[in-house]
Design an enzyme around this catalytic site. Sequence first.
Site, mmCIF file in Angstrom:
data_model
loop_
_atom_site.group_PDB
_atom_site.id
_atom_site.type_symbol
_atom_site.label_atom_id
_atom_site.label_comp_id
_atom_site.label_asym_id
_atom_site.label_seq_id
_atom_site.Cartn_x
_atom_site.Cartn_y
_atom_site.Cartn_z
ATOM 1 C CB ALA A 69 -13.093 6.573 -9.645
ATOM 2 C CG ASN A 71 -8.431 3.591 -18.935
ATOM 3 O OD1 ASN A 71 -8.062 4.695 -19.318
ATOM 4 N ND2 ASN A 71 -8.494 3.256 -17.655
ATOM 5 C CE LYS A 90 -2.441 1.709 -10.875
ATOM 6 N NZ LYS A 90 -2.951 2.677 -9.934
HETATM 7 O O1 KPL Z 1 -4.640 4.002 -12.261
HETATM 8 C C1 KPL Z 1 -5.315 4.271 -13.232
HETATM 9 C C2 KPL Z 1 -5.352 5.699 -13.615
HETATM 10 O O2 KPL Z 1 -6.173 6.110 -14.422
HETATM 11 O O3 KPL Z 1 -4.526 6.451 -13.052
HETATM 12 C C3 KPL Z 1 -5.969 3.189 -14.050
HETATM 13 C C4 KPL Z 1 -5.859 1.848 -13.318
HETATM 14 C C5 KPL Z 1 -5.260 3.116 -15.367
HETATM 15 C C6 KPL Z 1 -7.441 3.381 -14.248
HETATM 16 O O4 KPL Z 1 -7.779 4.371 -15.140
#
Ligand code: KPL
Length: 309
Positions: A131, A205, A187
């Site tokens: 987001a 991204n 993650k």
């Molecule tokens: O976790 C995210 C972040 O921006 O911190 C992702 C999954 C890379 C999404 O932008």
Amino acid sequence: MNILMLGAGAMGSLLGARLSRTSARIVLFSTNQKHIEAIGRNSLTVEELDGSVSRFTIESYHHAHDIPIKADLVIVMVKSYATRKAVSGVLQCCGDSTVFLTLQNGIGNWEQIAERVGEKSVLLGSTAQGATLVDAGVIRHGGNGPTYIGEPRQGVSRRVRNVVDLFNEAGIKTEPSGRMEQLIWEKLHVNVGINAITALTGIRNGFIPETEAAAALCKAAVVEAMDVAGRKGFSIPGDMVDRVLGIARATAINRSSMGQDVDRKKRTEIDAINGAIVRAGDELGIPVPVNRTLTLLIKTLEAHYLKAQ
Ligand code: KPL
């Protein structure tokens, strides 16, 4: 169920918006006064992935002492470096049975919460949702990815299933996990491979997998993290680089959270992401030159704009 969203940046606002569709009472708290006031005036606007726009009326506060609920669940979404202070600041709306769930990026968050409220009161999770905060009161949903929630140690409890059910009811695809520490490390690889690179270069991204040079840098950072994680006893899937590139594609239009921090000249979570790989690499005697360079570059950039403020 009374839920306090502690931290209403892009991700806290997105989760808060989705959860406001359930039977739970959801209250957003953020020290970003402009954002909270805009939500109060015009409701929270979400630019959806399909280009449509949704509006959510959500109770929102920017002074902790105004929060009118006793929280059953506090979802911690503040930046990793602000965790301790943020949790301490809302304890007056919590009781002995309040559960704290962290879905923050990086390593070390649940431990910091547990230090303050005890391990029994903590759940942890990870989410690959994306987001972006577009403007005060406006966020853009940047991509879907799985969310996992579990207990700090092994096992899936009833309270984990209840929170997972609520997230699914809200339309956030979520699964319980009995191996959350492993998933937090997985993650971490995503953030290690995407966040600093996008923050330093200004790209979204999706540009990483499209561009040979960026993909090579991403791969080098992720492979170092895989070495470190392996030596720490985590079994990171062999196709982790492809998974990270896949998440960059799935959140292609998103500016990573670190990219957004740099754009707004705010402190980043580098210490909990690439910095965590550097610390662990140093402890284990594993060379991590790519993560060290990314960390030092972000710290240089950060120091430059923070000094000017
Ligand atoms: O976790 C995210 C972040 O921006 O911190 C992702 C999954 C890379 C999404 O932008």
